[in-house]
Design a protein around this motif. Structure first.
Motif, PDB file in Angstrom:
ATOM      1  N   LEU A 192       3.018   6.044   9.424  1.00 18.17           N
ATOM      2  CA  LEU A 192       2.438   5.658  10.707  1.00 18.17           C
ATOM      3  C   LEU A 192       1.536   6.770  11.232  1.00 18.17           C
ATOM      4  CD1 LEU A 192       5.534   4.072  12.493  1.00 18.17           C
ATOM      5  CD2 LEU A 192       3.682   2.884  11.314  1.00 18.17           C
ATOM      6  N   ASN A 193       0.633   6.390  12.109  1.00 20.34           N
ATOM      7  CA  ASN A 193      -0.268   7.336  12.772  1.00 20.34           C
ATOM      8  C   ASN A 193      -1.009   8.186  11.741  1.00 20.34           C
ATOM      9  OD1 ASN A 193       0.510   6.431  15.427  1.00 20.34           O
ATOM     10  ND2 ASN A 193       2.437   7.512  15.118  1.00 20.34           N
ATOM     11  N   ASP A 194      -0.913   9.516  11.832  1.00 23.76           N
ATOM     12  CA  ASP A 194      -1.669  10.389  10.923  1.00 23.76           C
ATOM     13  C   ASP A 194      -0.811  10.926   9.776  1.00 23.76           C
ATOM     14  OD1 ASP A 194      -0.073  11.942  12.530  1.00 23.76           O
ATOM     15  OD2 ASP A 194      -1.524  13.580  12.698  1.00 23.76           O
ATOM     16  N   ARG A 195       0.279  10.214   9.450  1.00 23.94           N
ATOM     17  CA  ARG A 195       1.158  10.667   8.373  1.00 23.94           C
ATOM     18  C   ARG A 195       0.639  10.238   7.001  1.00 23.94           C
ATOM     19  NH1 ARG A 195       3.848  11.409  12.759  1.00 23.94           N
ATOM     20  NH2 ARG A 195       5.701  12.720  12.776  1.00 23.94           N
ATOM     21  N   VAL A 196       0.997  11.038   5.989  1.00 24.49           N
ATOM     22  CA  VAL A 196       0.611  10.788   4.603  1.00 24.49           C
ATOM     23  C   VAL A 196       1.856  10.925   3.734  1.00 24.49           C
ATOM     24  CG1 VAL A 196      -0.801  11.584   2.668  1.00 24.49           C
ATOM     25  CG2 VAL A 196      -1.716  11.691   4.984  1.00 24.49           C
ATOM     26  N   LEU A 197       2.067   9.996   2.801  1.00 30.12           N
ATOM     27  CA  LEU A 197       3.178  10.088   1.855  1.00 30.12           C
ATOM     28  C   LEU A 197       2.648  10.594   0.525  1.00 30.12           C
ATOM     29  CD1 LEU A 197       6.171   9.566   1.162  1.00 30.12           C
ATOM     30  CD2 LEU A 197       5.494   7.267   0.426  1.00 30.12           C
ATOM     31  N   ILE A 198       3.246  11.674   0.029  1.00 27.52           N
ATOM     32  CA  ILE A 198       2.786  12.323  -1.204  1.00 27.52           C
ATOM     33  C   ILE A 198       3.921  12.400  -2.212  1.00 27.52           C
ATOM     34  CG2 ILE A 198       1.953  14.503  -2.175  1.00 27.52           C
ATOM     35  CD1 ILE A 198       0.599  15.039   0.530  1.00 27.52           C
ATOM     36  N   LYS A 199       3.605  12.074  -3.473  1.00 29.62           N
ATOM     37  CA  LYS A 199       4.544  12.285  -4.569  1.00 29.62           C
ATOM     38  C   LYS A 199       4.296  13.689  -5.096  1.00 29.62           C
ATOM     39  CE  LYS A 199       6.189  10.419  -8.967  1.00 29.62           C
ATOM     40  NZ  LYS A 199       6.017   9.356  -9.986  1.00 29.62           N
ATOM     41  N   VAL A 200       5.327  14.515  -5.015  1.00 24.91           N
ATOM     42  CA  VAL A 200       5.179  15.936  -5.326  1.00 24.91           C
ATOM     43  C   VAL A 200       5.062  16.154  -6.829  1.00 24.91           C
ATOM     44  CG1 VAL A 200       6.265  18.202  -5.096  1.00 24.91           C
ATOM     45  CG2 VAL A 200       6.492  16.516  -3.255  1.00 24.91           C
ATOM     46  N   SER A 201       4.137  17.016  -7.229  1.00 28.68           N
ATOM     47  CA  SER A 201       3.983  17.374  -8.637  1.00 28.68           C
ATOM     48  C   SER A 201       5.174  18.217  -9.079  1.00 28.68           C
ATOM     49  CB  SER A 201       2.691  18.162  -8.849  1.00 28.68           C
ATOM     50  OG  SER A 201       1.564  17.387  -8.491  1.00 28.68           O
ATOM     51  N   GLU A 202       5.473  18.172 -10.378  1.00 27.41           N
ATOM     52  CA  GLU A 202       6.596  18.939 -10.911  1.00 27.41           C
ATOM     53  C   GLU A 202       6.337  20.428 -10.756  1.00 27.41           C
ATOM     54  OE1 GLU A 202       9.471  17.889 -12.103  1.00 27.41           O
ATOM     55  OE2 GLU A 202       8.978  15.780 -11.765  1.00 27.41           O
ATOM     56  N   ALA A 203       7.397  21.166 -10.462  1.00 24.58           N
ATOM     57  CA  ALA A 203       7.268  22.621 -10.352  1.00 24.58           C
ATOM     58  C   ALA A 203       7.072  23.235 -11.732  1.00 24.58           C
ATOM     59  CB  ALA A 203       8.520  23.202  -9.708  1.00 24.58           C
ATOM     60  N   GLU A 204       6.337  24.312 -11.779  1.00 20.77           N
ATOM     61  CA  GLU A 204       6.131  25.020 -13.038  1.00 20.77           C
ATOM     62  C   GLU A 204       7.448  25.640 -13.493  1.00 20.77           C
ATOM     63  OE1 GLU A 204       3.516  25.136 -14.929  1.00 20.77           O
ATOM     64  OE2 GLU A 204       2.286  23.928 -13.577  1.00 20.77           O
ATOM     65  N   GLU A 205       7.801  25.439 -14.760  1.00 19.27           N
ATOM     66  CA  GLU A 205       9.052  25.979 -15.282  1.00 19.27           C
ATOM     67  C   GLU A 205       8.857  27.301 -16.006  1.00 19.27           C
ATOM     68  OE1 GLU A 205      10.965  23.023 -17.619  1.00 19.27           O
ATOM     69  OE2 GLU A 205      11.357  21.696 -15.922  1.00 19.27           O
ATOM     70  N   LYS A 206       7.600  27.684 -16.220  1.00 17.25           N
ATOM     71  CA  LYS A 206       7.315  28.956 -16.883  1.00 17.25           C
ATOM     72  C   LYS A 206       6.231  29.699 -16.126  1.00 17.25           C
ATOM     73  CE  LYS A 206       8.499  27.625 -21.641  1.00 17.25           C
ATOM     74  NZ  LYS A 206       7.997  27.542 -23.041  1.00 17.25           N
ATOM     75  N   THR A 207       6.256  31.010 -16.223  1.00 18.37           N
ATOM     76  CA  THR A 207       5.201  31.826 -15.643  1.00 18.37           C
ATOM     77  C   THR A 207       3.992  31.794 -16.574  1.00 18.37           C
ATOM     78  OG1 THR A 207       5.898  33.846 -16.769  1.00 18.37           O
ATOM     79  CG2 THR A 207       6.934  33.360 -14.654  1.00 18.37           C
ATOM     80  N   PHE A 216      11.889  14.056   0.725  1.00 23.73           N
ATOM     81  CA  PHE A 216      12.745  12.936   0.338  1.00 23.73           C
ATOM     82  C   PHE A 216      12.905  12.908  -1.185  1.00 23.73           C
ATOM     83  CE2 PHE A 216      10.298  11.716   4.099  1.00 23.73           C
ATOM     84  CZ  PHE A 216      11.307  11.378   4.987  1.00 23.73           C
ATOM     85  N   LYS A 217      14.013  12.360  -1.623  1.00 27.05           N
ATOM     86  CA  LYS A 217      14.249  12.153  -3.052  1.00 27.05           C
ATOM     87  C   LYS A 217      14.166  10.655  -3.326  1.00 27.05           C
ATOM     88  CE  LYS A 217      15.601  14.789  -5.777  1.00 27.05           C
ATOM     89  NZ  LYS A 217      14.919  15.635  -6.810  1.00 27.05           N
ATOM     90  N   GLY A 218      13.260  10.259  -4.243  1.00 22.73           N
ATOM     91  CA  GLY A 218      13.087   8.853  -4.574  1.00 22.73           C
ATOM     92  C   GLY A 218      14.139   8.347  -5.546  1.00 22.73           C
ATOM     93  N   LYS A 219      14.273   7.038  -5.650  1.00 23.59           N
ATOM     94  CA  LYS A 219      15.247   6.455  -6.566  1.00 23.59           C
ATOM     95  C   LYS A 219      14.874   6.727  -8.015  1.00 23.59           C
ATOM     96  CE  LYS A 219      17.498   2.775  -5.595  1.00 23.59           C
ATOM     97  NZ  LYS A 219      17.930   1.375  -5.367  1.00 23.59           N
ATOM     98  N   ASP A 220      13.598   7.049  -8.255  1.00 29.10           N
ATOM     99  CA  ASP A 220      13.164   7.379  -9.611  1.00 29.10           C
ATOM    100  C   ASP A 220      13.419   8.842  -9.939  1.00 29.10           C
ATOM    101  OD1 ASP A 220      11.343   8.570  -7.941  1.00 29.10           O
ATOM    102  OD2 ASP A 220       9.560   7.647  -8.833  1.00 29.10           O
ATOM    103  N   GLY A 221      14.037   9.568  -9.007  1.00 29.46           N
ATOM    104  CA  GLY A 221      14.347  10.975  -9.228  1.00 29.46           C
ATOM    105  C   GLY A 221      13.224  11.917  -8.839  1.00 29.46           C
ATOM    106  N   SER A 222      12.078  11.371  -8.463  1.00 32.55           N
ATOM    107  CA  SER A 222      10.936  12.198  -8.084  1.00 32.55           C
ATOM    108  C   SER A 222      11.081  12.681  -6.638  1.00 32.55           C
ATOM    109  CB  SER A 222       9.629  11.416  -8.232  1.00 32.55           C
ATOM    110  OG  SER A 222       9.434  10.995  -9.559  1.00 32.55           O
ATOM    111  N   ASP A 223      10.401  13.776  -6.328  1.00 29.80           N
ATOM    112  CA  ASP A 223      10.378  14.311  -4.969  1.00 29.80           C
ATOM    113  C   ASP A 223       9.158  13.782  -4.231  1.00 29.80           C
ATOM    114  OD1 ASP A 223      12.697  15.912  -5.181  1.00 29.80           O
ATOM    115  OD2 ASP A 223      11.552  17.429  -6.280  1.00 29.80           O
ATOM    116  N   TYR A 224       9.367  13.436  -2.965  1.00 28.75           N
ATOM    117  CA  TYR A 224       8.283  12.947  -2.110  1.00 28.75           C
ATOM    118  C   TYR A 224       8.279  13.759  -0.828  1.00 28.75           C
ATOM    119  CZ  TYR A 224       8.060   8.823  -5.140  1.00 28.75           C
ATOM    120  OH  TYR A 224       7.923   7.980  -6.219  1.00 28.75           O
ATOM    121  N   ILE A 225       7.147  13.780  -0.171  1.00 27.65           N
ATOM    122  CA  ILE A 225       7.041  14.451   1.114  1.00 27.65           C
ATOM    123  C   ILE A 225       6.122  13.649   2.026  1.00 27.65           C
ATOM    124  CG2 ILE A 225       5.112  15.925   0.360  1.00 27.65           C
ATOM    125  CD1 ILE A 225       6.337  18.132   2.177  1.00 27.65           C
ATOM    126  N   ALA A 226       6.530  13.506   3.278  1.00 29.44           N
ATOM    127  CA  ALA A 226       5.704  12.840   4.289  1.00 29.44           C
ATOM    128  C   ALA A 226       5.288  13.901   5.297  1.00 29.44           C
ATOM    129  CB  ALA A 226       6.484  11.724   4.967  1.00 29.44           C
TER     130      ALA A 226
END
Length: 254
Positions: free
Chosen positions: A164-179, A233-243
């Motif tokens: 709603l309003n000026d909010r955006v829902l984003i599916k978060v990219s996977e974190a890097e597991e190596k340097t 948020f944590k999705g049912k597919d196991g992915s991370d989301y952020i609003a």
């Protein structure tokens, strides 16, 4: 209920004056025998009981939010993990969702009046620690502003969230597991992701005249956003989301 008892031995003409003006319902006068007070003959006021008045808070049957406020019935916190482990109170996630029970009349911008973004009966997600919590009909509710509502979620999967309003829902990219040098990172040392793909966008914020301003990002954009902003948020597919708000998006990546 506090009571005061008076017997024959404690009654005098002075004491009798104290009872003048009492309502009949407040004093009981069982009459047995006679007692002489001064030159007057009165019946014995044996066992007089004067009940102290009690203030009872009125029972409210409805709450009507005003302006751009919304009344939400809070969704109960999860008491168990998905594996069935009972969670102590301190470990339970603070509820961030609930059902809209009542809405205000909206907000005025100049000569224009804009209604509330949600309707009664809809399931919504709201910002953490927003609003004022109230106990109503034996259930916890929250009175919060329309702008504190992140989006509408009528399913149990966050990817279906309608911002709603000026909010955006984003599916978060996977974190890097190596340097960069190939060193394996533990969960505790992984950098918090700040890149993701836009899944859904809100209709935009309101200007001074109450008109919607379209957002600068659209569905499908890969974006860079401010760390630690918004609601995770944590999705049912196991992915991370952020609003988060569109203003927290720093750049569009291509």
């Amino acid at each position: 209920m506090a009571t005061t008892q008076f017997t024959t031995s404690s009654i005098s003409a002075r004491n009798m004056a104290l009872f003048e003006g009492l309502r009949p319902s407040a004093v009981q006068f069982p009459c047995v025998g006679h007692v002489k007070i001064g030159n007057l003959t009165q019946r014995t006021l044996k066992g007089i009981i004067v009940k102290a008045s009690t203030v009872v808070a009125p029972k409210h049957t409805a709450i009507k939010p005003l302006g751009d406020r919304v009344l939400v019935k809070i969704k109960e916190a999860e008491e168990k993990t998905e594996g069935g482990i009972l969670l102590p109170t301190t470990a339970q996630t603070k509820p961030q969702g609930g059902e809209v029970v009542a809405i205000g009349e909206g907000k005025t911008f100049g000569k224009n009046k804009v209604g509330i973004s949600v309707e009664s009966g809809e399931q919504v997600v709201y910002s953490k620690y927003a609003g004022t919590e109230v106990e109503f009909n034996g259930t916890k509710h929250l009175i919060l502003k329309d702008d504190d509502i992140v989006g509408i979620l009528n399913t149990d999967d966050v990817k279906d969230l309608k911002p709603l309003n000026d909010r955006v829902l984003i599916k978060v990219s996977e974190a890097e597991e190596k340097t960069a040098g190939g060193l394996l990172l533990t969960e505790a040392t992984k950098e918090k992701p700040s890149v993701g793909t836009v899944i859904a966008v809100g209709p935009g914020s309101l200007d001074e005249e109450g008109n919607r301003k379209p957002l600068s990002v659209t569905t499908g954009n890969t974006v860079l956003y401010s760390k630690y902003a918004g609601n995770d948020f944590k999705g049912k597919d196991g992915s991370d989301y952020i609003a988060l708000r569109a203003s927290d998006v720093i750049a569009i990546l291509s």
